[in-house]
Motif scaffolding. Structure first.
Motif, PDB file in Angstrom:
ATOM      1  N   VAL A  43      -4.223   2.094   1.134  1.00 60.51           N
ATOM      2  CA  VAL A  43      -4.028   2.663  -0.197  1.00 60.51           C
ATOM      3  C   VAL A  43      -4.724   4.021  -0.227  1.00 60.51           C
ATOM      4  O   VAL A  43      -5.923   4.108   0.054  1.00 60.51           O
ATOM      5  CB  VAL A  43      -4.614   1.745  -1.290  1.00 60.51           C
ATOM      6  N   THR A  44      -3.969   5.053  -0.560  1.00 64.76           N
ATOM      7  CA  THR A  44      -4.523   6.396  -0.642  1.00 64.76           C
ATOM      8  C   THR A  44      -4.280   6.934  -2.046  1.00 64.76           C
ATOM      9  O   THR A  44      -3.125   6.977  -2.505  1.00 64.76           O
ATOM     10  CB  THR A  44      -3.876   7.334   0.388  1.00 64.76           C
ATOM     11  N   VAL A  45      -5.359   7.321  -2.717  1.00 69.87           N
ATOM     12  CA  VAL A  45      -5.263   7.847  -4.071  1.00 69.87           C
ATOM     13  C   VAL A  45      -5.672   9.313  -4.032  1.00 69.87           C
ATOM     14  O   VAL A  45      -6.809   9.637  -3.689  1.00 69.87           O
ATOM     15  CB  VAL A  45      -6.158   7.070  -5.045  1.00 69.87           C
ATOM     16  N   SER A  46      -4.746  10.178  -4.374  1.00 68.05           N
ATOM     17  CA  SER A  46      -5.022  11.612  -4.342  1.00 68.05           C
ATOM     18  C   SER A  46      -5.509  12.084  -5.708  1.00 68.05           C
ATOM     19  O   SER A  46      -5.094  11.569  -6.745  1.00 68.05           O
ATOM     20  CB  SER A  46      -3.764  12.378  -3.946  1.00 68.05           C
ATOM     21  N   GLY A  77       0.819  -1.205   0.000  1.00 69.04           N
ATOM     22  CA  GLY A  77       0.000   0.000   0.000  1.00 69.04           C
ATOM     23  C   GLY A  77       0.853   1.254   0.000  1.00 69.04           C
ATOM     24  O   GLY A  77       2.063   1.206   0.176  1.00 69.04           O
ATOM     25  N   GLY A  78       0.192   2.390  -0.223  1.00 66.83           N
ATOM     26  CA  GLY A  78       0.910   3.648  -0.220  1.00 66.83           C
ATOM     27  C   GLY A  78       0.061   4.762  -0.776  1.00 66.83           C
ATOM     28  O   GLY A  78      -1.149   4.619  -0.955  1.00 66.83           O
ATOM     29  N   LEU A  79       0.725   5.878  -1.042  1.00 69.53           N
ATOM     30  CA  LEU A  79       0.070   7.056  -1.587  1.00 69.53           C
ATOM     31  C   LEU A  79       0.406   7.170  -3.069  1.00 69.53           C
ATOM     32  O   LEU A  79       1.576   7.088  -3.459  1.00 69.53           O
ATOM     33  CB  LEU A  79       0.543   8.296  -0.848  1.00 69.53           C
ATOM     34  N   VAL A  80      -0.612   7.355  -3.882  1.00 68.08           N
ATOM     35  CA  VAL A  80      -0.414   7.460  -5.329  1.00 68.08           C
ATOM     36  C   VAL A  80      -1.393   8.472  -5.893  1.00 68.08           C
ATOM     37  O   VAL A  80      -2.481   8.659  -5.333  1.00 68.08           O
ATOM     38  CB  VAL A  80      -0.584   6.083  -6.005  1.00 68.08           C
ATOM     39  N   MET A 134      -3.043  -2.953  -9.347  1.00 66.84           N
ATOM     40  CA  MET A 134      -4.080  -1.933  -9.428  1.00 66.84           C
ATOM     41  C   MET A 134      -3.614  -0.814 -10.346  1.00 66.84           C
ATOM     42  O   MET A 134      -2.630  -0.130 -10.039  1.00 66.84           O
ATOM     43  CB  MET A 134      -4.387  -1.379  -8.032  1.00 66.84           C
ATOM     44  N   ASN A 135      -4.284  -0.660 -11.463  1.00 65.12           N
ATOM     45  CA  ASN A 135      -3.964   0.374 -12.440  1.00 65.12           C
ATOM     46  C   ASN A 135      -5.099   1.391 -12.534  1.00 65.12           C
ATOM     47  O   ASN A 135      -6.212   1.123 -12.078  1.00 65.12           O
ATOM     48  CB  ASN A 135      -3.708  -0.240 -13.807  1.00 65.12           C
ATOM     49  N   SER A 136      -4.798   2.523 -13.121  1.00 65.00           N
ATOM     50  CA  SER A 136      -5.814   3.571 -13.315  1.00 65.00           C
ATOM     51  C   SER A 136      -6.558   3.854 -12.013  1.00 65.00           C
ATOM     52  O   SER A 136      -7.793   3.925 -11.992  1.00 65.00           O
ATOM     53  CB  SER A 136      -6.799   3.165 -14.414  1.00 65.00           C
ATOM     54  N   LEU A 137      -5.809   4.022 -10.970  1.00 58.26           N
ATOM     55  CA  LEU A 137      -6.417   4.210  -9.648  1.00 58.26           C
ATOM     56  C   LEU A 137      -7.203   5.506  -9.576  1.00 58.26           C
ATOM     57  O   LEU A 137      -6.837   6.515 -10.199  1.00 58.26           O
ATOM     58  CB  LEU A 137      -5.343   4.175  -8.572  1.00 58.26           C
ATOM     59  N   LYS A 138      -8.288   5.454  -8.819  1.00 60.25           N
ATOM     60  CA  LYS A 138      -9.181   6.587  -8.633  1.00 60.25           C
ATOM     61  C   LYS A 138      -9.245   6.956  -7.155  1.00 60.25           C
ATOM     62  O   LYS A 138      -9.007   6.102  -6.299  1.00 60.25           O
ATOM     63  CB  LYS A 138     -10.585   6.224  -9.116  1.00 60.25           C
ATOM     64  N   PRO A 139      -9.585   8.186  -6.845  1.00 62.59           N
ATOM     65  CA  PRO A 139      -9.706   8.563  -5.422  1.00 62.59           C
ATOM     66  C   PRO A 139     -10.665   7.655  -4.653  1.00 62.59           C
ATOM     67  O   PRO A 139     -10.444   7.379  -3.472  1.00 62.59           O
ATOM     68  CB  PRO A 139     -10.220  10.003  -5.495  1.00 62.59           C
ATOM     69  N   GLU A 140     -11.694   7.164  -5.323  1.00 62.63           N
ATOM     70  CA  GLU A 140     -12.648   6.279  -4.652  1.00 62.63           C
ATOM     71  C   GLU A 140     -12.085   4.899  -4.349  1.00 62.63           C
ATOM     72  O   GLU A 140     -12.732   4.098  -3.679  1.00 62.63           O
ATOM     73  CB  GLU A 140     -13.951   6.149  -5.452  1.00 62.63           C
ATOM     74  N   ASP A 141     -10.886   4.601  -4.823  1.00 60.60           N
ATOM     75  CA  ASP A 141     -10.215   3.354  -4.458  1.00 60.60           C
ATOM     76  C   ASP A 141      -9.494   3.474  -3.114  1.00 60.60           C
ATOM     77  O   ASP A 141      -8.986   2.482  -2.592  1.00 60.60           O
ATOM     78  CB  ASP A 141      -9.184   2.956  -5.517  1.00 60.60           C
ATOM     79  N   THR A 142      -9.466   4.664  -2.556  1.00 61.21           N
ATOM     80  CA  THR A 142      -8.820   4.865  -1.269  1.00 61.21           C
ATOM     81  C   THR A 142      -9.511   4.046  -0.190  1.00 61.21           C
ATOM     82  O   THR A 142     -10.719   4.128   0.001  1.00 61.21           O
ATOM     83  CB  THR A 142      -8.859   6.357  -0.883  1.00 61.21           C
ATOM     84  N   ALA A 143      -8.729   3.218   0.497  1.00 59.33           N
ATOM     85  CA  ALA A 143      -9.279   2.328   1.513  1.00 59.33           C
ATOM     86  C   ALA A 143      -8.136   1.546   2.155  1.00 59.33           C
ATOM     87  O   ALA A 143      -7.006   1.550   1.660  1.00 59.33           O
ATOM     88  CB  ALA A 143     -10.282   1.350   0.898  1.00 59.33           C
ATOM     89  N   VAL A 144      -8.474   0.865   3.227  1.00 62.37           N
ATOM     90  CA  VAL A 144      -7.578  -0.162   3.761  1.00 62.37           C
ATOM     91  C   VAL A 144      -7.935  -1.458   3.050  1.00 62.37           C
ATOM     92  O   VAL A 144      -9.107  -1.857   3.035  1.00 62.37           O
ATOM     93  CB  VAL A 144      -7.735  -0.324   5.279  1.00 62.37           C
TER      94      VAL A 144
END
Length: 125
Positions: free
Chosen positions: A121-124, A8-11, A82-92
């Motif tokens: 996972v945090t998607v900005s 996990g991480g920030l992307v 996980m590709n094309s990540l969206k802010p709504e994918d932010t979660a544990v």
């Protein structure tokens, strides 16, 4: 069964991450292994799982075409690309293993007996 999740991480939105879940202890050919996630203030939801025997995969509609789940039998490890990540994918994101999970219940968290500690996972935007 012990499950160790990582990756996990920030992307930024549109970016990619790969999660890993390494299992130790017993695993049987009838097991199903995969990922659920829980966003702040929301219930845990199904993401993707894979059958240890045969490799059949199941995905939530929200991640189809963007996420890919694979397994390494020798390492007893499952990966979630996980590709094309969206802010709504932010979660544990939680790794889970279930024994003899039938197809009609693969999306239900209660079908899984073993859970990892979760990776954030945090998607900005």
């Amino acid at each position: 069964v012990q499950l160790q999740a990582s990756g996990g991480g920030l992307v930024q939105a549109g970016g990619s991450l790969r999660l890993s879940c390494a299992a130790s202890g017993r695993t049987f050919r009838s097991d199903t292994m995969g990922w659920f996630r829980q966003a702040p203030g929301k219930e845990r939801e199904f993401v993707a799982v894979i059958r240890w025997s045969g490799g059949s995969t199941y995905y939530a509609d929200s991640v189809k075409g963007r996420f890919t789940i694979t397994r390494d039998n020798a390492k007893i490890t499952v990966y979630l690309q996980m590709n094309s990540l969206k802010p709504e994918d932010t979660a544990v994101y939680y790794c889970a293993v279930g024994a003899r999970v039938i197809s009609s219940t693969v999306t239900m968290s209660r079908s899984y007996q073993y859970w990892g500690q979760g990776t954030l996972v945090t998607v900005s935007s």
